[in-house]
Motif scaffolding. Structure first.
Motif, PDB file in Angstrom:
ATOM      1  N   ALA A   1       0.584  -0.619  -0.254  1.00 30.88           N
ATOM      2  CA  ALA A   1       0.184  -0.164  -0.099  1.00 30.88           C
ATOM      3  C   ALA A   1       0.900   1.360   0.089  1.00 30.88           C
ATOM      4  O   ALA A   1       1.855   1.615   0.906  1.00 30.88           O
ATOM      5  CB  ALA A   1      -0.711  -0.071   1.209  1.00 30.88           C
ATOM      6  N   THR A   2       0.206   2.121  -0.587  1.00 31.49           N
ATOM      7  CA  THR A   2       0.778   3.380  -0.965  1.00 31.49           C
ATOM      8  C   THR A   2       0.357   4.746  -0.064  1.00 31.49           C
ATOM      9  O   THR A   2      -1.205   4.460  -0.712  1.00 31.49           O
ATOM     10  CB  THR A   2       1.659   4.142  -1.799  1.00 31.49           C
ATOM     11  OG1 THR A   2       2.729   3.116  -2.562  1.00 31.49           O
ATOM     12  CG2 THR A   2       2.665   5.767  -2.200  1.00 31.49           C
ATOM     13  N   CYS A   3       0.382   5.128   0.653  1.00 31.06           N
ATOM     14  CA  CYS A   3      -0.601   6.369   1.601  1.00 31.06           C
ATOM     15  C   CYS A   3       0.134   7.819   0.513  1.00 31.06           C
ATOM     16  O   CYS A   3       1.164   7.760   0.082  1.00 31.06           O
ATOM     17  CB  CYS A   3      -0.038   6.260   3.081  1.00 31.06           C
ATOM     18  SG  CYS A   3      -1.034   4.556   3.541  1.00 31.06           S
ATOM     19  N   ASN A   4      -1.428   8.518   0.799  1.00 28.96           N
ATOM     20  CA  ASN A   4      -1.469  10.157   0.407  1.00 28.96           C
ATOM     21  C   ASN A   4      -2.541  10.982   2.003  1.00 28.96           C
ATOM     22  O   ASN A   4      -3.712  10.982   1.564  1.00 28.96           O
ATOM     23  CB  ASN A   4      -1.909  10.230  -1.122  1.00 28.96           C
ATOM     24  CG  ASN A   4      -1.492  11.517  -1.736  1.00 28.96           C
ATOM     25  OD1 ASN A   4      -1.151  12.515  -0.497  1.00 28.96           O
ATOM     26  ND2 ASN A   4      -2.046  11.511  -3.003  1.00 28.96           N
TER      27      ASN A   4
ATOM     28  N   ILE B   1      -5.286   5.728   1.794  1.00 27.40           N
ATOM     29  CA  ILE B   1      -4.619   4.432   0.727  1.00 27.40           C
ATOM     30  C   ILE B   1      -5.083   5.068  -0.589  1.00 27.40           C
ATOM     31  O   ILE B   1      -5.712   5.482  -0.996  1.00 27.40           O
ATOM     32  CB  ILE B   1      -5.339   2.796   0.395  1.00 27.40           C
ATOM     33  CG1 ILE B   1      -5.589   2.370   2.225  1.00 27.40           C
ATOM     34  CG2 ILE B   1      -4.673   1.973   0.093  1.00 27.40           C
ATOM     35  CD1 ILE B   1      -3.814   1.857   2.352  1.00 27.40           C
ATOM     36  N   TYR B   2      -3.261   5.440  -1.236  1.00 28.15           N
ATOM     37  CA  TYR B   2      -3.474   5.607  -2.444  1.00 28.15           C
ATOM     38  C   TYR B   2      -3.272   5.116  -3.639  1.00 28.15           C
ATOM     39  O   TYR B   2      -3.799   5.181  -5.175  1.00 28.15           O
ATOM     40  CB  TYR B   2      -2.179   6.658  -2.210  1.00 28.15           C
ATOM     41  CG  TYR B   2      -1.894   7.637  -3.625  1.00 28.15           C
ATOM     42  CD1 TYR B   2      -2.934   8.793  -4.291  1.00 28.15           C
ATOM     43  CD2 TYR B   2      -0.514   7.145  -4.611  1.00 28.15           C
ATOM     44  CE1 TYR B   2      -2.484   9.214  -5.913  1.00 28.15           C
ATOM     45  CE2 TYR B   2      -0.323   7.809  -5.364  1.00 28.15           C
ATOM     46  CZ  TYR B   2      -1.132   8.706  -6.162  1.00 28.15           C
ATOM     47  OH  TYR B   2      -0.439   9.562  -7.107  1.00 28.15           O
ATOM     48  N   LYS B   3      -2.441   3.805  -3.446  1.00 21.29           N
ATOM     49  CA  LYS B   3      -2.314   2.808  -4.306  1.00 21.29           C
ATOM     50  C   LYS B   3      -2.236   1.067  -3.564  1.00 21.29           C
ATOM     51  O   LYS B   3      -1.507   1.620  -2.528  1.00 21.29           O
ATOM     52  CB  LYS B   3      -1.368   3.328  -5.132  1.00 21.29           C
ATOM     53  CG  LYS B   3      -0.484   2.160  -6.637  1.00 21.29           C
ATOM     54  CD  LYS B   3       0.585   2.473  -6.744  1.00 21.29           C
ATOM     55  CE  LYS B   3       1.715   1.522  -7.759  1.00 21.29           C
ATOM     56  NZ  LYS B   3       3.320   2.080  -7.975  1.00 21.29           N
ATOM     57  N   LEU B   4      -2.995   0.441  -4.723  1.00 23.39           N
ATOM     58  CA  LEU B   4      -2.352  -1.276  -3.681  1.00 23.39           C
ATOM     59  C   LEU B   4      -1.962  -1.437  -5.144  1.00 23.39           C
ATOM     60  O   LEU B   4      -2.436  -1.965  -6.192  1.00 23.39           O
ATOM     61  CB  LEU B   4      -3.805  -1.434  -3.470  1.00 23.39           C
ATOM     62  CG  LEU B   4      -4.181  -1.189  -2.275  1.00 23.39           C
ATOM     63  CD1 LEU B   4      -5.907  -2.307  -2.499  1.00 23.39           C
ATOM     64  CD2 LEU B   4      -3.527  -1.515  -1.314  1.00 23.39           C
TER      65      LEU B   4
ATOM     66  N   GLN C   1      -5.675   5.582  -6.381  1.00 21.87           N
ATOM     67  CA  GLN C   1      -5.951   5.896  -7.932  1.00 21.87           C
ATOM     68  C   GLN C   1      -5.234   5.123  -8.470  1.00 21.87           C
ATOM     69  O   GLN C   1      -5.238   5.328  -9.488  1.00 21.87           O
ATOM     70  CB  GLN C   1      -4.939   6.964  -8.014  1.00 21.87           C
ATOM     71  CG  GLN C   1      -5.851   7.971  -6.652  1.00 21.87           C
ATOM     72  CD  GLN C   1      -4.754   9.781  -7.715  1.00 21.87           C
ATOM     73  OE1 GLN C   1      -3.627  10.032  -8.401  1.00 21.87           O
ATOM     74  NE2 GLN C   1      -5.135  10.569  -6.865  1.00 21.87           N
ATOM     75  N   ALA C   2      -4.002   3.694  -8.180  1.00 22.99           N
ATOM     76  CA  ALA C   2      -3.674   2.853  -8.769  1.00 22.99           C
ATOM     77  C   ALA C   2      -3.978   1.561  -8.109  1.00 22.99           C
ATOM     78  O   ALA C   2      -4.533   1.270  -6.826  1.00 22.99           O
ATOM     79  CB  ALA C   2      -2.302   2.889  -9.627  1.00 22.99           C
ATOM     80  N   LEU C   3      -4.739   0.246  -8.474  1.00 24.81           N
ATOM     81  CA  LEU C   3      -4.681  -0.824  -8.692  1.00 24.81           C
ATOM     82  C   LEU C   3      -3.761  -1.415  -9.042  1.00 24.81           C
ATOM     83  O   LEU C   3      -4.690  -1.973 -10.713  1.00 24.81           O
ATOM     84  CB  LEU C   3      -6.792  -0.897  -8.241  1.00 24.81           C
ATOM     85  CG  LEU C   3      -7.093  -1.941  -7.889  1.00 24.81           C
ATOM     86  CD1 LEU C   3      -6.052  -2.881  -6.221  1.00 24.81           C
ATOM     87  CD2 LEU C   3      -8.514  -2.961  -7.993  1.00 24.81           C
ATOM     88  N   ASP C   4      -3.224  -3.098  -8.195  1.00 25.94           N
ATOM     89  CA  ASP C   4      -2.614  -3.293  -9.175  1.00 25.94           C
ATOM     90  C   ASP C   4      -2.498  -5.237  -9.123  1.00 25.94           C
ATOM     91  O   ASP C   4      -1.592  -5.644  -7.339  1.00 25.94           O
ATOM     92  CB  ASP C   4      -0.608  -3.491  -9.332  1.00 25.94           C
ATOM     93  CG  ASP C   4       0.327  -4.129 -10.452  1.00 25.94           C
ATOM     94  OD1 ASP C   4      -0.157  -5.162 -10.691  1.00 25.94           O
ATOM     95  OD2 ASP C   4       1.017  -3.722 -10.864  1.00 25.94           O
TER      96      ASP C   4
END
Length: 271
Positions: free
Chosen positions: A67-70, A74-77, A99-102
């Motif tokens: 996970a990336t936070c902003n 949670i901003y990105k997984l 904003q991004a799901l991978d």
């Protein structure tokens, strides 16, 4: 005694501390349900626990693997190539700041949830190289900021939704190697203006999918060569059958005439 200004500052600091110490309830629900819908046979997500879900972010710092936070959300997984199994939880839609799901290169099954339409900030969706089934949800069109849709190497069926052609920010689109059928939407195949063009590699590997930019032999129906071949073949077969029929008719006529001549010769008097 503290003055009114001091009291106000203390209250603001207390509110800020509360915000940093606990996650957004929507993100917590999103992560909790996602962890329940997937299996992690290799133990890659060891810190995906209830206590971490309660506080996955602190500003721009993430305490959760993948996970990336902003700003505390949670901003990105990015959970790619982890041998994950199970399905994609529709409660992912609760991560409204995503904003991004991978989730690529895993063993995920089941459908792509139509609830992903509520990820209105989503720019990148990569679900490639899984075992996802069912149709591509047309509701993805509501994710107006989508820049990348990568769904290649799955088991998706049905037609490509026409509505996806309305995504004006879409610059990368890949649905190759699925089980899709029907025509490629013209708004994806014939993009005009400054919209990036999509080439054949975005659509290859779908047996019953046809239309530009796939080459003609991929198109639905028989190719010109096949039609000509069938025509020539049927014409030759008809010619052979006709010739054989004529020969048989001549043989039968010849035999009948011989018999008739024999009968006539028997009836005629001798001189």
């Amino acid at each position: 005694m503290m003055g009114p200004l001091t009291v106000l500052m203390v209250s603001l600091l207390a509110c800020a501390a509360v915000r940093l110490s606990s996650s957004d309830p929507s993100d917590e629900a999103c992560l909790t349900h996602l962890s329940q819908s997937i299996q992690d046979p290799t133990g890659s997500l060891k810190n995906w626990t209830k206590s971490t879900f309660a506080n996955p972010c602190s500003g721009f710092t993430s305490y959760l693997q993948g996970a990336t936070c902003n700003n505390g959300r949670i901003y990105k997984l990015s959970l790619t190539n982890l041998s994950l199994r199970g399905s994609i939880s529709p409660f992912l839609a609760n991560c409204t700041n995503l904003q991004a799901l991978d989730l690529s290169s895993n063993f995920l099954t089941g459908p792509i949830p139509s609830d992903l339409q509520y990820l209105v900030n989503l720019a990148v969706l990569n679900l490639s190289s899984n075992r996802l089934e069912g149709p591509i949800p047309p509701q993805l069109t509501l994710c107006a900021y989508l820049n990348v849709i990568d769904l290649h190497d799955n088991l998706l069926t049905g037609q490509i939704p026409q509505q996806l052609g309305l995504l004006l920010r879409l610059s990368a689109f890949d649905v190759s190697n699925n089980r899709l059928s029907g025509p490629i939407p013209s708004m994806l195949s014939n993009r005009s203006g400054n919209l990036p063009k999509l080439n054949a590699s975005s659509f290859e590997g779908n047996k019953d999918l046809y239309g530009y930019p796939l080459p003609p032999y991929k198109n639905k129906g028989l190719s010109v060569l096949a039609i000509v071949g069938i025509g020539l073949g049927s014409g030759f077969a008809s010619l052979v059958l006709s010739f054989t029929g004529v020969c048989i008719w001549l043989k039968i006529t010849e035999r009948k005439m011989a018999l008739d001549e024999g009968k006539i010769s028997q009836l005629m008097p001798d001189y």
